[in-house]
Design an enzyme around this catalytic site. Structure first.
Site, PDB file in Angstrom:
ATOM      1  N   GLU A  96     -10.445 -16.641 -83.167  1.00  0.00           N
ATOM      2  CA  GLU A  96     -10.817 -17.680 -84.247  1.00  0.00           C
ATOM      3  C   GLU A  96     -10.006 -18.946 -83.700  1.00  0.00           C
ATOM      4  O   GLU A  96      -9.984 -20.066 -84.016  1.00  0.00           O
ATOM      5  CB  GLU A  96     -10.455 -17.438 -85.720  1.00  0.00           C
ATOM      6  CG  GLU A  96     -11.332 -16.196 -85.994  1.00  0.00           C
ATOM      7  CD  GLU A  96     -12.847 -16.321 -85.926  1.00  0.00           C
ATOM      8  OE1 GLU A  96     -13.339 -17.756 -85.980  1.00  0.00           O
ATOM      9  OE2 GLU A  96     -13.715 -15.544 -85.810  1.00  0.00           O
ATOM     10  N   HIS A 151     -18.886 -14.498 -95.388  1.00  0.00           N
ATOM     11  CA  HIS A 151     -18.404 -13.439 -94.742  1.00  0.00           C
ATOM     12  C   HIS A 151     -18.220 -12.423 -95.811  1.00  0.00           C
ATOM     13  O   HIS A 151     -18.205 -11.215 -95.228  1.00  0.00           O
ATOM     14  CB  HIS A 151     -16.998 -13.864 -94.418  1.00  0.00           C
ATOM     15  CG  HIS A 151     -16.802 -15.159 -93.411  1.00  0.00           C
ATOM     16  ND1 HIS A 151     -17.150 -16.408 -93.907  1.00  0.00           N
ATOM     17  CD2 HIS A 151     -16.701 -15.187 -92.237  1.00  0.00           C
ATOM     18  CE1 HIS A 151     -17.249 -17.284 -92.922  1.00  0.00           C
ATOM     19  NE2 HIS A 151     -16.653 -16.235 -91.893  1.00  0.00           N
ATOM     20  N   TYR A 200      -4.716  -4.294 -85.323  1.00  0.00           N
ATOM     21  CA  TYR A 200      -3.655  -5.255 -84.873  1.00  0.00           C
ATOM     22  C   TYR A 200      -2.411  -4.769 -84.196  1.00  0.00           C
ATOM     23  O   TYR A 200      -1.423  -5.157 -84.105  1.00  0.00           O
ATOM     24  CB  TYR A 200      -3.124  -6.024 -86.253  1.00  0.00           C
ATOM     25  CG  TYR A 200      -4.369  -6.693 -86.786  1.00  0.00           C
ATOM     26  CD1 TYR A 200      -4.704  -8.062 -86.316  1.00  0.00           C
ATOM     27  CD2 TYR A 200      -5.055  -5.997 -87.774  1.00  0.00           C
ATOM     28  CE1 TYR A 200      -5.518  -8.718 -86.778  1.00  0.00           C
ATOM     29  CE2 TYR A 200      -6.211  -7.004 -88.507  1.00  0.00           C
ATOM     30  CZ  TYR A 200      -6.268  -8.091 -87.742  1.00  0.00           C
ATOM     31  OH  TYR A 200      -7.427  -8.951 -88.557  1.00  0.00           O
ATOM     32  N   GLU A 252     -16.555 -23.256 -82.319  1.00  0.00           N
ATOM     33  CA  GLU A 252     -17.773 -22.472 -81.863  1.00  0.00           C
ATOM     34  C   GLU A 252     -17.623 -22.195 -80.316  1.00  0.00           C
ATOM     35  O   GLU A 252     -17.507 -21.169 -79.827  1.00  0.00           O
ATOM     36  CB  GLU A 252     -19.003 -22.444 -82.433  1.00  0.00           C
ATOM     37  CG  GLU A 252     -19.332 -22.506 -83.772  1.00  0.00           C
ATOM     38  CD  GLU A 252     -18.923 -21.321 -84.420  1.00  0.00           C
ATOM     39  OE1 GLU A 252     -19.077 -20.127 -83.554  1.00  0.00           O
ATOM     40  OE2 GLU A 252     -18.579 -21.280 -85.633  1.00  0.00           O
TER      41      GLU A 252
END
Ligand code: X8Z
Ligand code: ZN
Length: 657
Positions: free
Chosen positions: A449, A551, A230, A422
């Site tokens: 995302e 996930h 990050y 998506e």
């Protein structure tokens, strides 16, 4: 050009390639503990300039991606032993190469290198969501476990005797919060969680193996690798996530309190557990989206019709009627033919829903999707085999010529918004396809995302009316609150869940959560963050409840979704400004606005070629993630909830879970 973006995409979608994943950022402090002493990489680095090395990595990614993605696509859309073998073998080959690359990348002194080369090396060193051990036997074992866990999840069924239900069917029972009984929902919820029990051993070994890989790369453990992506010191990252959570927590607590009290009204004592919401009552297996509680939570009954589910169901019904009458009427159809027409109707409504989503993006000036997208995507669940139904978006190569989604679309509002989500990934792939492969990733994974979800925020009642899914919207304070509630049940309800999955995995990876408290630690976090508890006895260590969420077996890091839920409001606000929107933030719909589209596309084109702070600044003017746009957006609802909750004792006793 191929890329890490492809690999990242797999991280997003398929999971396995996450291992190769990229989009992670570079961070000097993450490298500082490097312990690599192998001689070969250092020698290699002396013989090959850093520029030449990065060029070779890019070419290799480009060359290897199609086979890797095809193998993963097969593994997810055709679950059997053969596809698992092909998938894990392809991953094994890639991970072996990637380990060589990482080792060599670490041997370069980055001083004096060109910015792109230094960035590429940095990304290489911090880009594994599945750090693989160097030992070939262990690496092979890791890829096999990863494939097996994915397949176990994808083919998971809840069986009562001979009657087996897949995740779609289980979810339908939970989603029907008005129709299913308390006990039916509880049985479905528990039934699905049983599928994860056999994963426990595999997951434990998976943790050992990836931790070994992480240590060989110079990190403390796998979670440390994840947090290194990050563009900030890994240690600061957790504090950053905590800070953002602190901003939205009061709003979440109001929503939790209101929801709980409505459940108590409906179910009496069974409606809550020490102030917490029973896990099987939110209309969702993981309590991450409470939209299916709409019939119970709708603030003002009948004000503004927001029944998107009903509209989509009706469209599908009309399509079917049409097909049936073209085929000569129901009486003339064999049972087989009826099933075939049902299936055609499923595909037709799924395609229409996907075209609606595409229309939003093209309306912003983005390109139409290639024909191959519709030919090669899996839009509906095949009838003849097991597949991983969890939605995902795939860049099959690195030149943007073969992009696909894999979903099992049903005509519901939740699925419609997932398609918009998506396609956000797909358009990001297309936007950065001219970047070098290694830069073909999100600015960070939360950006990836957030692209589609930002568009979802623009799906206002006005927009939904413009595409024929709701009536012309009412304009009143009640209608505003209704719509705010609709959004909050998706967005605000999600936030603590977005945070807690990796709180659990970080703990598992760093050893503070051990196999003998995998499940109890999970429920402690569920209690602490979400105020959710399982009905009945505590769920002991015979269960492995984290494995019931895609996930975890799919090894997709999850903090990205939490970050996305903050970022998407920042993006939305900026795009609304760019479109010239005036008035309260929550009324903004930037559909068909070319200025907003231009700004968005320009940001997306950067991929991961520069630190995300810079990319964020270009769009929003600031370099920090910040949840104040979330609070601004939900201000009317927050006040309304406060009024509703007046006199109630909010909060919960997490310790008693
Ligand atoms: O996994 C997804 C997407 C694919 S990246 C469907 N999401 C998270 C989830 O379903 O748990 C989107 C929201 C959160
Ligand atoms: Zn996604």
């Amino acid at each position: 050009m191929k890329s890490h973006r492809a690999l990242l995409a797999l991280a997003i979608s398929a999971g396995l390639l996450a291992l190769a994943g990229c989009g992670k950022s570079t961070d000097e402090s993450a490298d500082s503990g490097a312990t690599d002493t192998a001689v070969a990489p250092a020698d290699a680095a002396k013989k090959e300039s850093a520029d030449a090395f990065v060029a070779r990595v890019n070419t290799t990614i480009e060359d290897m991606t199609p086979e890797l993605t095809s193998a993963a696509w097969l593994g997810a859309t055709y679950i059997n032993e053969d596809s698992q073998r092909v998938e894990s073998a392809a991953n094994e080959r890639w991970l072996t190469r990637n380990n060589e690359f990482i080792a060599q990348a670490k041997a370069y002194d980055t001083e004096g290198l060109g910015a792109d080369t230094a960035r590429a090396l940095h990304l290489l060193k911090t880009s594994s969501s599945m750090p693989a051990p160097r030992d070939p036997g262990k690496l092979k074992e890791l890829t096999e476990i990863a494939s097996r866990m994915g397949a176990t999840y994808g083919s998971g069924k809840w069986c009562v005797g001979e009657d087996c239900k897949d995740i779609g069917q289980v979810s339908e029972i939970l989603a029907d919060t008005g129709g299913s009984s308390y006990e039916e929902m509880r049985a479905a919820w528990e039934g699905w969680h049983d599928i994860a029990v056999p994963m426990r051993q595999d997951y434990q070994r998976f943790v050992e193996l990836t931790n070994e890989g992480a240590r060989e790369m110079g990190f403390d453990n796998t979670g440390d690798v994840w947090r290194a992506g990050y563009d900030m010191p890994a240690a600061d990252f957790q504090a950053e996530a905590d800070r953002l959570w602190g901003q939205v927590q009061p709003l979440y607590e109001q929503l939790q309190c209101y929801t709980r009290s409505k459940l108590e009204e409906k179910f009496g004592e069974q409606g809550s557990i020490n102030g917490m919401i029973p896990a099987h009552l939110t209309g969702n297996l993981w309590q991450q989206d409470w939209g299916n509680l709409w019939p119970l939570l709708q603030p003002y009954d009948g004000v503004g019709n927001l029944d998107v589910n009903g509209a989509l169901r009706k469209q599908r019904e009309d399509i079917l009627q049409d097909l049936v009458s073209k085929a000569g009427g129901m009486r003339n159809l064999t049972a087989d033919k009826q099933v075939e027409l049902e299936r055609q109707a499923d595909l037709e409504i799924a395609t229409r829903m996907t075209r609606l989503a595409e229309g939003f993006y093209t309306g912003l000036g983005m390109p139409a999707l290639p024909d191959s997208f519709y030919e090669k995507s899996q839009l509906v669940q095949p009838r003849d085999r097991d597949v991983v139904c969890h939605a995902s978006a795939w860049p099959m190569d690195t030149d943007g010529s073969d992009v696909r989604i894999k979903m099992c679309i049903k005509p519901t509002e939740e699925e419609l918004t997932t398609i918009y989500h998506e396609l956000g990934h797909i358009y990001y792939y297309l936007a950065y396809q001219d970047q070098a492969p290694i830069f073909q990733g999100g600015a960070h994974d939360g950006f990836h995302e957030a692209i589609g979800d930002t568009i979802v925020l623009s799906m206002t009642p006005q927009y939904l009316a413009s595409i024929g899914l709701v009536d012309q919207p009412a304009a009143s304070e009640e209608a505003v609150i209704n719509n705010q509630m609709r959004m909050a049940l998706a967005k605000v309800a999600f936030m603590p869940f977005g945070l807690l999955i990796d709180r659990w995995r970080w703990g598992v990876f760093d050893g503070s959560i051990t196999p003998d408290n995998y499940n109890s630690a999970w429920w402690e976090l569920k209690a602490k963050y979400q105020g959710v508890a399982p009905a009945g006895e505590p769920r002991g260590e015979d269960f492995f409840d984290p494995g019931a969420k895609y996930h975890v077996p799919g090894n997709t890091p999850y903090t990205r979704y939490f970050l996305s839920h903050v970022l998407q409001f920042q993006f939305y606000k900026s795009l609304c400004d760019a479109s010239g929107h005036e008035g309260p933030l929550y009324t903004c719909n930037f559909a068909d606005n070319p200025e907003a589209g231009k700004r968005y596309w320009a940001m997306m084109q950067h991929g991961s070629s520069q630190p995300w702070q810079q990319t964020l600044k270009e769009l929003t003017g600031g370099e920090q993630m910040d949840a104040s746009a979330v609070l601004e957006y939900f201000q009317p609802l927050q006040s309304w909830l406060q009024e509703q909750n007046q006199g109630k004792t909010c909060g919960w006793e997490a310790a008693k879970s």
